[in-house]
Motif scaffolding. Sequence first.
Motif, mmCIF file in Angstrom:
data_model
loop_
_atom_site.group_PDB
_atom_site.id
_atom_site.type_symbol
_atom_site.label_atom_id
_atom_site.label_comp_id
_atom_site.label_asym_id
_atom_site.label_seq_id
_atom_site.Cartn_x
_atom_site.Cartn_y
_atom_site.Cartn_z
ATOM 1 N N PRO A 227 -1.954 -0.294 0.506
ATOM 2 C CA PRO A 227 -0.751 0.347 -0.301
ATOM 3 C C PRO A 227 0.776 0.024 0.141
ATOM 4 O O PRO A 227 1.272 0.224 -0.908
ATOM 5 C CB PRO A 227 -0.276 1.424 1.767
ATOM 6 N N THR A 228 0.809 -1.016 0.819
ATOM 7 C CA THR A 228 1.787 -2.144 0.890
ATOM 8 C C THR A 228 2.395 -2.784 -0.608
ATOM 9 O O THR A 228 3.188 -2.578 -0.899
ATOM 10 C CB THR A 228 1.945 -3.196 1.768
ATOM 11 N N ASP A 229 1.124 -3.298 -1.253
ATOM 12 C CA ASP A 229 1.480 -3.898 -2.666
ATOM 13 C C ASP A 229 1.151 -3.150 -3.584
ATOM 14 O O ASP A 229 1.735 -3.235 -4.411
ATOM 15 C CB ASP A 229 0.031 -4.223 -2.143
ATOM 16 N N LEU A 230 0.473 -1.687 -3.026
ATOM 17 C CA LEU A 230 1.033 -0.573 -4.214
ATOM 18 C C LEU A 230 2.767 -0.418 -4.289
ATOM 19 O O LEU A 230 2.929 0.084 -5.539
ATOM 20 C CB LEU A 230 0.189 0.877 -4.167
ATOM 21 N N ALA A 231 3.141 -0.180 -3.195
ATOM 22 C CA ALA A 231 4.539 0.301 -3.229
ATOM 23 C C ALA A 231 5.878 -0.325 -4.058
ATOM 24 O O ALA A 231 6.362 -0.136 -5.010
ATOM 25 C CB ALA A 231 4.766 0.645 -1.504
ATOM 26 N N ALA A 232 5.258 -1.568 -3.720
ATOM 27 C CA ALA A 232 5.727 -2.917 -4.388
ATOM 28 C C ALA A 232 5.590 -3.147 -5.352
ATOM 29 O O ALA A 232 6.841 -3.150 -6.527
ATOM 30 C CB ALA A 232 5.887 -4.452 -3.609
ATOM 31 N N LYS A 233 4.230 -2.773 -6.501
ATOM 32 C CA LYS A 233 3.894 -2.351 -7.468
ATOM 33 C C LYS A 233 4.775 -1.330 -8.436
ATOM 34 O O LYS A 233 5.777 -1.294 -9.505
ATOM 35 C CB LYS A 233 2.380 -2.570 -7.827
ATOM 36 N N ILE B 282 1.600 5.585 -6.902
ATOM 37 C CA ILE B 282 1.477 6.935 -7.107
ATOM 38 C C ILE B 282 -0.437 6.493 -7.948
ATOM 39 O O ILE B 282 -0.612 5.159 -7.869
ATOM 40 C CB ILE B 282 1.643 7.686 -8.474
ATOM 41 N N SER B 283 -1.158 7.524 -8.164
ATOM 42 C CA SER B 283 -2.371 6.952 -7.548
ATOM 43 C C SER B 283 -3.300 6.152 -9.037
ATOM 44 O O SER B 283 -3.442 5.282 -8.743
ATOM 45 C CB SER B 283 -3.214 8.467 -7.951
ATOM 46 N N VAL B 284 -2.577 6.424 -10.022
ATOM 47 C CA VAL B 284 -2.732 5.479 -10.873
ATOM 48 C C VAL B 284 -1.833 3.672 -10.877
ATOM 49 O O VAL B 284 -2.563 2.601 -11.646
ATOM 50 C CB VAL B 284 -2.056 5.613 -12.468
ATOM 51 N N CYS B 285 -1.113 3.934 -9.719
ATOM 52 C CA CYS B 285 -0.665 2.267 -9.752
ATOM 53 C C CYS B 285 -1.860 1.595 -8.962
ATOM 54 O O CYS B 285 -1.939 -0.108 -9.230
ATOM 55 C CB CYS B 285 0.389 1.935 -8.595
#
Length: 273
Positions: free
Chosen positions: A174-180, A249-252
């Motif tokens: 989740p941390t990496d997805l938020a950063a992306k 979002i989910s596609v990330c």
Amino acid sequence: MYNAEGKFVLRRAVLNITYRCNLRCKLCVTGGPRYKVAPHYSFNYLAETMHRFFKIVDYVEWYELSGGEPFIHPDLAELIDCAMSFKKQFDKLLIITNGSLLPHSAVISAMQRHAADIMVFISDYGELSSNVKELTELLLSLNIDCKIKSYHGDNQYFGGWVDYGSWERRNDSPTDLAAKFKRCGASKMQGIFTTHAGTMHWCVRSAKGLVVDKLIPEEASDYIDLFDDALSVEQQRSKIVSLFNKPYISVCNYCDGDGDNAQRRYPAAEQLS
């Protein structure tokens, strides 16, 4: 979103009118060349989509007709006139073209009728964009603003194109997805809000993954179905607000992202054989 006057406002919104294109670019963000039959939307469907969009959104700075290649759509002239019926709700109508085609006479007439309110962005892919000079001269003769983005040679706009990667799940934290998500160009533009097949998404990849091609698991909170009559205008607006408040979002999790300046760029518009 809500401004000081209580109006519901977006910075930018895109209406995809067709996936059809006369080029076959390897890294096309819509993936148009890879379809046997590329998605294409009728005038009546697109007109109703505009009506529903502007019922929810009071004002948008830039409203864009995009593809694919918009000049391929046989009803582009009528679509321009339809968009202009909502002129009080946007600043400029943008049309994005690859510079390889010239608009037919009906489109020229439509653009001329609304010249002060239209801007054309021309992506110049060098030899592929064989009509950039003639198109530019035509637009200037009609007093239509145009901007050329150079995507050929050694100094390509924004360094070239990005490869967003396969549709395999990345399994990022989740941390990496938020950063992306935070680095993403769509987020830096406060969402592209691109509408495909009657659904409005944060970015094109979300539209393809969730609705157009159904490549990733359903996540209804990641898009707004403009044709969902069960939801009120306020409920649809609440869904848009919630998109702004999501950490990602989910596609990330099915994307390599595009917001890192160090990320490798590729020459634009390389053609499939």
